[in-house]
Design a protein around this motif. Sequence first.
Motif, PDB file in Angstrom:
ATOM      1  N   MET A 107     -97.129 -26.552  20.838  1.00  0.00           N
ATOM      2  CA  MET A 107     -98.053 -26.019  21.821  1.00  0.00           C
ATOM      3  C   MET A 107     -97.480 -24.721  22.380  1.00  0.00           C
ATOM      4  O   MET A 107     -96.303 -24.647  22.710  1.00  0.00           O
ATOM      5  N   LYS A 108     -98.351 -23.755  22.513  1.00  0.00           N
ATOM      6  CA  LYS A 108     -97.947 -22.445  23.029  1.00  0.00           C
ATOM      7  C   LYS A 108     -97.547 -22.502  24.504  1.00  0.00           C
ATOM      8  O   LYS A 108     -96.667 -21.781  24.945  1.00  0.00           O
ATOM      9  N   TYR A 109     -98.186 -23.368  25.258  1.00  0.00           N
ATOM     10  CA  TYR A 109     -98.025 -23.391  26.712  1.00  0.00           C
ATOM     11  C   TYR A 109     -97.079 -24.509  27.156  1.00  0.00           C
ATOM     12  O   TYR A 109     -97.441 -25.356  27.971  1.00  0.00           O
ATOM     13  N   GLU A 110     -95.871 -24.494  26.646  1.00  0.00           N
ATOM     14  CA  GLU A 110     -94.885 -25.544  26.947  1.00  0.00           C
ATOM     15  C   GLU A 110     -94.553 -25.622  28.435  1.00  0.00           C
ATOM     16  O   GLU A 110     -94.094 -26.655  28.910  1.00  0.00           O
ATOM     17  N   TRP A 111     -94.783 -24.576  29.166  1.00  0.00           N
ATOM     18  CA  TRP A 111     -94.424 -24.472  30.577  1.00  0.00           C
ATOM     19  C   TRP A 111     -95.415 -25.178  31.508  1.00  0.00           C
ATOM     20  O   TRP A 111     -95.143 -25.325  32.707  1.00  0.00           O
ATOM     21  N   ILE A 112     -96.554 -25.621  31.005  1.00  0.00           N
ATOM     22  CA  ILE A 112     -97.621 -26.140  31.868  1.00  0.00           C
ATOM     23  C   ILE A 112     -97.171 -27.333  32.711  1.00  0.00           C
ATOM     24  O   ILE A 112     -97.456 -27.386  33.907  1.00  0.00           O
ATOM     25  N   ASP A 113     -96.502 -28.298  32.128  1.00  0.00           N
ATOM     26  CA  ASP A 113     -96.112 -29.489  32.874  1.00  0.00           C
ATOM     27  C   ASP A 113     -95.286 -29.114  34.100  1.00  0.00           C
ATOM     28  O   ASP A 113     -95.604 -29.522  35.217  1.00  0.00           O
ATOM     29  N   GLU A 114     -94.253 -28.343  33.915  1.00  0.00           N
ATOM     30  CA  GLU A 114     -93.394 -27.927  35.024  1.00  0.00           C
ATOM     31  C   GLU A 114     -94.188 -27.109  36.046  1.00  0.00           C
ATOM     32  O   GLU A 114     -94.049 -27.298  37.258  1.00  0.00           O
TER      33      GLU A 114
END
Length: 133
Positions: A1-8
Motif C-alpha cells: 500500500m502506498k499510504y503506509e502512514w495512514i494508521d499512525e
Amino acid sequence: MKYEWIDEYLLKKAGVTKDIQEEWNWIRYHIGGKMFAAICRDDDDIPVYITLKLEPVEGEFYRKEYEDIIPGYYMNKVHWNSVKADGNVPDDVMEDILDKAYQIVFDSLTKKLRRQIIEDVNLENPISACGAD
C-alpha cells in the motif's frame, strides 16, 4: 500500500479508535463510536481501498479530479468515497481528505461527546502556566 502512514496519522487524532471488521476484513477508524475511515483489505490482508466519508459535493469534486478516487466501495455512494490503496493521489491530498472525513464525523457528535473528547486530549497534553513543563 502506498499510504503506509495512514494508521499512525489517524490514531494521533483526538478520540480515534480502530477495530477490525472480521467479516469484511476492514480496519475501521472511529470517532465517538462512528466510523469515518476504513482500510479495505482483500483475502490476503493486502489493502485495496481506503474508504472515507466526505460531504457529497467534495466527494464528487475529488472523484472528478483523481481517477483513483471512486464512489464508496460497499458503502453509500453519495457520502462515502474510496481511494485505491496503490493509487496516485498525492499524500497531501490524502491527508486533507482524511482530515475532512474526521471533522465531518466529529462535528456530527453531540456537544457533550465532542467536549469530552477535547477534555481527554487536554488531560493527556496539559498546557502549563508560563510555558513551564
